[in-house]
Design an enzyme around this catalytic site. Structure first.
Site, PDB file in Angstrom:
ATOM      1  N   TYR A 166     -16.557  15.488 -14.966  1.00  0.00           N
ATOM      2  CA  TYR A 166     -16.668  14.039 -14.858  1.00  0.00           C
ATOM      3  C   TYR A 166     -17.825  13.958 -13.489  1.00  0.00           C
ATOM      4  O   TYR A 166     -17.615  14.593 -12.544  1.00  0.00           O
ATOM      5  CB  TYR A 166     -15.561  13.186 -14.477  1.00  0.00           C
ATOM      6  CG  TYR A 166     -15.859  11.760 -14.572  1.00  0.00           C
ATOM      7  CD1 TYR A 166     -16.109  11.113 -15.467  1.00  0.00           C
ATOM      8  CD2 TYR A 166     -15.727  11.096 -13.098  1.00  0.00           C
ATOM      9  CE1 TYR A 166     -16.611   9.559 -15.264  1.00  0.00           C
ATOM     10  CE2 TYR A 166     -15.826   9.763 -12.946  1.00  0.00           C
ATOM     11  CZ  TYR A 166     -16.281   8.968 -14.123  1.00  0.00           C
ATOM     12  OH  TYR A 166     -16.607   7.808 -14.079  1.00  0.00           O
ATOM     13  N   ASP A 213      -7.628  17.831 -14.224  1.00  0.00           N
ATOM     14  CA  ASP A 213      -7.749  16.480 -14.848  1.00  0.00           C
ATOM     15  C   ASP A 213      -7.437  16.455 -16.314  1.00  0.00           C
ATOM     16  O   ASP A 213      -8.039  16.935 -17.087  1.00  0.00           O
ATOM     17  CB  ASP A 213      -9.231  16.084 -14.619  1.00  0.00           C
ATOM     18  CG  ASP A 213      -9.674  14.593 -14.889  1.00  0.00           C
ATOM     19  OD1 ASP A 213      -8.955  13.921 -15.983  1.00  0.00           O
ATOM     20  OD2 ASP A 213     -10.716  14.188 -14.415  1.00  0.00           O
ATOM     21  N   ARG A 244       0.815  -1.063  -0.090  1.00  0.00           N
ATOM     22  CA  ARG A 244      -0.067   0.081   0.063  1.00  0.00           C
ATOM     23  C   ARG A 244       0.664   1.214   0.031  1.00  0.00           C
ATOM     24  O   ARG A 244       0.387   2.312  -0.237  1.00  0.00           O
ATOM     25  CB  ARG A 244      -1.044   0.040   1.232  1.00  0.00           C
ATOM     26  CG  ARG A 244      -1.930   1.324   1.206  1.00  0.00           C
ATOM     27  CD  ARG A 244      -3.133   1.073   1.911  1.00  0.00           C
ATOM     28  NE  ARG A 244      -2.976   0.290   3.302  1.00  0.00           N
ATOM     29  CZ  ARG A 244      -2.579   0.689   4.415  1.00  0.00           C
ATOM     30  NH1 ARG A 244      -2.431   1.927   4.303  1.00  0.00           N
ATOM     31  NH2 ARG A 244      -2.690  -0.030   5.398  1.00  0.00           N
ATOM     32  N   LYS A 300      -8.655   4.978 -19.172  1.00  0.00           N
ATOM     33  CA  LYS A 300      -8.763   5.492 -20.638  1.00  0.00           C
ATOM     34  C   LYS A 300      -7.726   5.415 -21.635  1.00  0.00           C
ATOM     35  O   LYS A 300      -7.196   4.323 -21.745  1.00  0.00           O
ATOM     36  CB  LYS A 300      -9.275   6.931 -20.418  1.00  0.00           C
ATOM     37  CG  LYS A 300     -10.484   7.191 -19.369  1.00  0.00           C
ATOM     38  CD  LYS A 300     -11.690   6.545 -19.374  1.00  0.00           C
ATOM     39  CE  LYS A 300     -12.665   6.423 -18.072  1.00  0.00           C
ATOM     40  NZ  LYS A 300     -12.815   7.826 -17.440  1.00  0.00           N
TER      41      LYS A 300
HETATM   42  C1  LIG Z   1     -13.451   8.196 -16.415  1.00  0.00           C
HETATM   43  C2  LIG Z   1     -13.112   9.480 -15.713  1.00  0.00           C
HETATM   44  C3  LIG Z   1     -12.580   9.590 -14.414  1.00  0.00           C
HETATM   45  C4  LIG Z   1     -13.015   8.811 -13.468  1.00  0.00           C
HETATM   46  O1  LIG Z   1     -11.846   7.580 -13.498  1.00  0.00           O
HETATM   47  P1  LIG Z   1     -12.213   6.121 -13.002  1.00  0.00           P
HETATM   48  O2  LIG Z   1     -10.823   5.388 -13.498  1.00  0.00           O
HETATM   49  O3  LIG Z   1     -13.479   5.553 -13.835  1.00  0.00           O
HETATM   50  O4  LIG Z   1     -12.243   6.169 -11.573  1.00  0.00           O
HETATM   51  C5  LIG Z   1     -12.265  11.039 -13.817  1.00  0.00           C
HETATM   52  N1  LIG Z   1     -12.115  11.843 -14.767  1.00  0.00           N
HETATM   53  C6  LIG Z   1     -12.339  12.104 -16.241  1.00  0.00           C
HETATM   54  C7  LIG Z   1     -12.309  13.010 -17.147  1.00  0.00           C
HETATM   55  C8  LIG Z   1     -12.830  10.662 -16.559  1.00  0.00           C
HETATM   56  O5  LIG Z   1     -13.305  10.526 -17.935  1.00  0.00           O
END
Ligand SMILES: *Cc1c(COP(=O)(O)O)cnc(C)c1O
Length: 398
Positions: A113, A186, A60, A211
């Protein structure tokens, strides 16, 4: 670890950064499938816990497979350090908790998001004040920033409307406000190939590695990157004590592997997206296309300045609202009806009822997410095939 003296190119770094020689000359990254690490003696264990000596303690707090991956991501974002997490939400929450307390203020862009939006609303119950504003207009930010603004949080391009925010202008404003104001960006939609928020003055960059970074739709993961000082907080307070959002070594291996092809994938994703936008332009059933590469898209000039290219996420509104939207989603044959993005497969979804269902009707309106908005994550198939599929589905609208 490989010691690269001269600055090498992005693609080279995606492949070589973080790789190291093990005792067997393994080309692939070894998976350290272990929860804990054996100390030589009690004194060494003590020194490691006191952070007086490097080395591993417990997975962790760090694992060699994850650390190799973190080194790669840090290099790509131009960060001193990175922390891998078990999801994008894990990265986001681990990067916010350490830096806020009751009485603080957070400013966030209004289009986010869905789960990030939900989290920022949830933390209001701890007496953290959160305002959602239109950051595409820097004057809105100037008006809304307060003495106790501790975090300015944004997405650009934003999910799902592709809103473009001037990262450098936000960072400058934050610095003027207080040395305590952190800018968190982000960067999931752009990836480090197209945009580097830290180089534009942001303090922390977060990613859903689920992604594009992984790129193959088979892992959920995330990252946070920034200075060593901030990442120590994210790892040892945010992740260790607050969220426990630790990426498994096996999944770290998969992301490490996926990231090796990030540049070639992104180039093809973007090339396909541009062709699709061209093909959809002027379609009789489309009301509006959202794509930062369109010259009349709001802040197109800022996107041009701060991004290497315009990305591969597209949104469009069909005439006839949600009913027509359903017709399109139920008639595509090649595109997959699924949330998530950045995969080899083209994915189509409906934000208002899916990814952004955490927003109320009023909040959707406020955030500029139309009921009939459809989001498309352009995949790596032949662009002609994606176009043919979309056009035949659009034709089904009466
Ligand atoms: C999918 C997404 C998230 C969240 O990510 P997870 O891996 O599903 O927890 C956060 N920000 C954006 C812009 C996203 O597309």
């Amino acid at each position: 670890m490989t010691d690269i003296k001269k600055e090498r190119g992005f693609a080279t770094n995606t492949i070589h950064k973080g790789s190291y020689k093990d005792g067997f000359g393994s080309l692939g990254l070894p998976i350290y499938q272990t929860s804990t690490f054996i100390f030589d003696n009690a004194e060494q264990g003590g020194r490691r816990f006191a952070l007086e000596e490097g080395g591993y303690i417990y997975s962790r707090l760090g694992n060699p497979t994850n650390n190799a991956l973190e080194e790669k991501l840090a290099a790509l974002e131009g960060a001193e350090a990175a922390v891998s997490t078990s999801s994008g939400m894990g990265a986001i929450t681990s990067s916010i908790w350490p830096f806020i307390k009751a009485g603080d203020h957070i400013l966030a862009c209004k289009t986010l998001y869905g789960c990030t939006f939900a989290f920022l609303n949830e933390i209001k119950k701890f007496n953290v004040d959160v305002d959602f504003i239109d950051m595409t207009d820097i004057n809105e930010l100037k008006k809304s920033v307060k003495d106790n603004t501790r975090i300015i949080y944004l997405e650009t391009p934003a999910n799902p409307t592709l809103d473009i925010i001037d990262i450098k202008a936000v960072a400058n404003l934050a610095k003027q406000n207080s040395s305590d104001t952190l800018v968190i960006v982000d960067n999931t939609f752009a990836t480090p190939y197209l945009q580097n928020p830290l180089k534009l003055g942001a303090d922390i960059v977060v990613h859903s590695a689920t992604k594009y970074l992984n790129g193959h739709g088979d892992v959920v993961a995330g990252f946070s990157a920034g200075s060593k000082e901030l990442m120590t907080q994210v790892r040892f307070v945010g992740q260790k004590d607050f969220t426990g959002s630790v990426l498994s070594a096996h999944d770290a291996f998969l992301i490490f592997r996926g990231m090796k092809t990030l540049e070639v994938r992104m180039k093809k994703h973007v090339e396909n997206a541009k062709k699709i936008v061209e093909a959809l332009k002027g379609n009789k059933n489309i009301e509006k296309i959202y794509y930062p590469g369109l010259s009349d898209f709001k802040n197109h000039d800022i996107a041009k300045k701060q991004m290497k290219d315009f990305g591969a996420m597209i949104a469009f509104e069909v005439k006839g609202g949600i009913e027509s939207g359903r017709i399109v989603m139920n008639n595509v044959k090649l595109c997959s009806l699924a949330v998530s993005l950045g995969d080899c497969e083209t994915l189509i979804e409906h934000p208002a009822s899916m990814t952004h269902s955490t927003y109320t009707e009023e909040e959707l309106k406020e955030a500029g997410i139309a009921p009939g908005l459809i989001r498309l994550s352009v995949g790596l198939e032949d662009s002609e095939d994606i176009i043919e599929d979309l056009l035949q589905a659009l034709d089904k609208i009466k």
